[in-house]
Design a protein around this motif. Sequence first.
Motif, PDB file in Angstrom:
ATOM      1  N   ILE A  69      -8.120 -18.137 -11.119  1.00  0.00           N
ATOM      2  CA  ILE A  69      -7.013 -17.486 -11.825  1.00  0.00           C
ATOM      3  C   ILE A  69      -7.380 -16.051 -12.176  1.00  0.00           C
ATOM      4  N   ALA A  70      -8.603 -15.845 -12.669  1.00  0.00           N
ATOM      5  CA  ALA A  70      -9.034 -14.503 -13.057  1.00  0.00           C
ATOM      6  C   ALA A  70      -9.055 -13.564 -11.860  1.00  0.00           C
ATOM      7  N   VAL A  71      -9.634 -14.015 -10.745  1.00  0.00           N
ATOM      8  CA  VAL A  71      -9.751 -13.148  -9.564  1.00  0.00           C
ATOM      9  C   VAL A  71      -8.370 -12.783  -9.027  1.00  0.00           C
ATOM     10  N   VAL A  72      -7.503 -13.772  -8.859  1.00  0.00           N
ATOM     11  CA  VAL A  72      -6.178 -13.503  -8.289  1.00  0.00           C
ATOM     12  C   VAL A  72      -5.337 -12.668  -9.246  1.00  0.00           C
ATOM     13  N   TYR A 117      -3.075  -4.267  -8.286  1.00  0.00           N
ATOM     14  CA  TYR A 117      -2.246  -3.646  -7.253  1.00  0.00           C
ATOM     15  C   TYR A 117      -0.900  -3.200  -7.821  1.00  0.00           C
ATOM     16  N   LEU A 118      -0.359  -3.977  -8.769  1.00  0.00           N
ATOM     17  CA  LEU A 118       0.890  -3.547  -9.402  1.00  0.00           C
ATOM     18  C   LEU A 118       0.704  -2.245 -10.161  1.00  0.00           C
ATOM     19  N   ALA A 123       5.773  -2.580  -1.268  1.00  0.00           N
ATOM     20  CA  ALA A 123       4.853  -3.709  -1.436  1.00  0.00           C
ATOM     21  C   ALA A 123       4.709  -4.068  -2.909  1.00  0.00           C
ATOM     22  N   VAL A 124       4.623  -3.064  -3.770  1.00  0.00           N
ATOM     23  CA  VAL A 124       4.533  -3.315  -5.208  1.00  0.00           C
ATOM     24  C   VAL A 124       5.790  -4.013  -5.707  1.00  0.00           C
ATOM     25  N   GLY A 160     -12.252   5.311  -5.576  1.00  0.00           N
ATOM     26  CA  GLY A 160     -11.226   4.515  -4.933  1.00  0.00           C
ATOM     27  C   GLY A 160     -10.489   3.637  -5.932  1.00  0.00           C
ATOM     28  N   ARG A 161      -9.415   2.996  -5.443  1.00  0.00           N
ATOM     29  CA  ARG A 161      -8.622   2.162  -6.335  1.00  0.00           C
ATOM     30  C   ARG A 161      -9.429   0.977  -6.867  1.00  0.00           C
ATOM     31  N   LEU A 162     -10.257   0.376  -6.015  1.00  0.00           N
ATOM     32  CA  LEU A 162     -11.059  -0.769  -6.465  1.00  0.00           C
ATOM     33  C   LEU A 162     -12.032  -0.355  -7.556  1.00  0.00           C
ATOM     34  N   ARG A 163     -12.680   0.797  -7.385  1.00  0.00           N
ATOM     35  CA  ARG A 163     -13.628   1.254  -8.395  1.00  0.00           C
ATOM     36  C   ARG A 163     -12.908   1.605  -9.695  1.00  0.00           C
ATOM     37  N   CYS A 164     -11.739   2.197  -9.601  1.00  0.00           N
ATOM     38  CA  CYS A 164     -10.958   2.491 -10.813  1.00  0.00           C
ATOM     39  C   CYS A 164     -10.569   1.202 -11.526  1.00  0.00           C
ATOM     40  N   LEU A 165     -10.199   0.200 -10.725  1.00  0.00           N
ATOM     41  CA  LEU A 165      -9.792  -1.068 -11.327  1.00  0.00           C
ATOM     42  C   LEU A 165     -10.954  -1.730 -12.061  1.00  0.00           C
TER      43      LEU A 165
END
Length: 284
Positions: A79-82, A89-90, A98-99, A192-197
């Motif tokens: 649940i946490a990962v998804v 992404y939202l 896509a959003v 990148g977006r992943l690092r920001c997240l």
Amino acid sequence: MTPNAIAILRRHGPGLLLVLPALAAIGFLYAYPLLRSVIFAFLDTQGGVTLAHVSRALAFYGRDILFSIGVALASLALIAVVSITIAGYLTLGATPWAVALLRWLYRWPLFIPFIVAAQTARSFLSRNGLMNSVLMELGLLSPAAAQSLLDWRGLILTFAWKQVPFVTLLLAGAMASLDRATIEAARNLGAGRLRCLLGIVLPQVRPNLLVGLILSLVVIMSVLSVPMMIVAGNPTMMTAMMAHRVTYYGDYAVANALGLFSYLLTAFAAWLYLRTTLAREVRR
């Protein structure tokens, strides 16, 4: 009644009247059954204190207790990962259509009851279910290799599918309220977006994530329909074993003792959350 008491009653009386129905409902529907089940788990037929019911619960259903804890933890991890992925992404997605599509799709399980989710999982995850049928039609799976996922895997997938939208709503709302200046600054510096997240957004919304996971844990440990409809044998979730003990043996004492372990697990999770929150407040 003293004048001070009368003044306090006049000042706070209307507020107390407003919250009294809610307090009465919580006390009658939740607090009283909880207290009663805890007390009767330690009483014998003569009213004396005993640990026999707890010992029998451990002896008969020890595997089910460990199974329930394992399924709950695995479900919470999924649940946490998804939820983090969808909410991230939202918040950070760069493709508007896509959003918008994801925002429209991910909420659907919120409005589906657990019993319907369990029946859908049975139809989808069984050996001759929809998932295996589609894979065989696509040539990705042979009929001999098809297997049923109506076991611990089905429980984890069903719980996660049902609870991901709830946790995602909490995370997405918290992420949307953040100051985007730090995110934009990091993006301008090449992040990148992943690092920001993971480095900027997620640490700020961690309390919301913990709240969602704790509430999901309470739901997972209390739902009866999912384990009853997905897992046919043993071990299974504690809720199914509690219902089995009451339905077939009328043994409320052992069922109450078995419920103690659910209380302890959820109480431990709540304690971890409170400890983390208080530690954060002290550092501030």
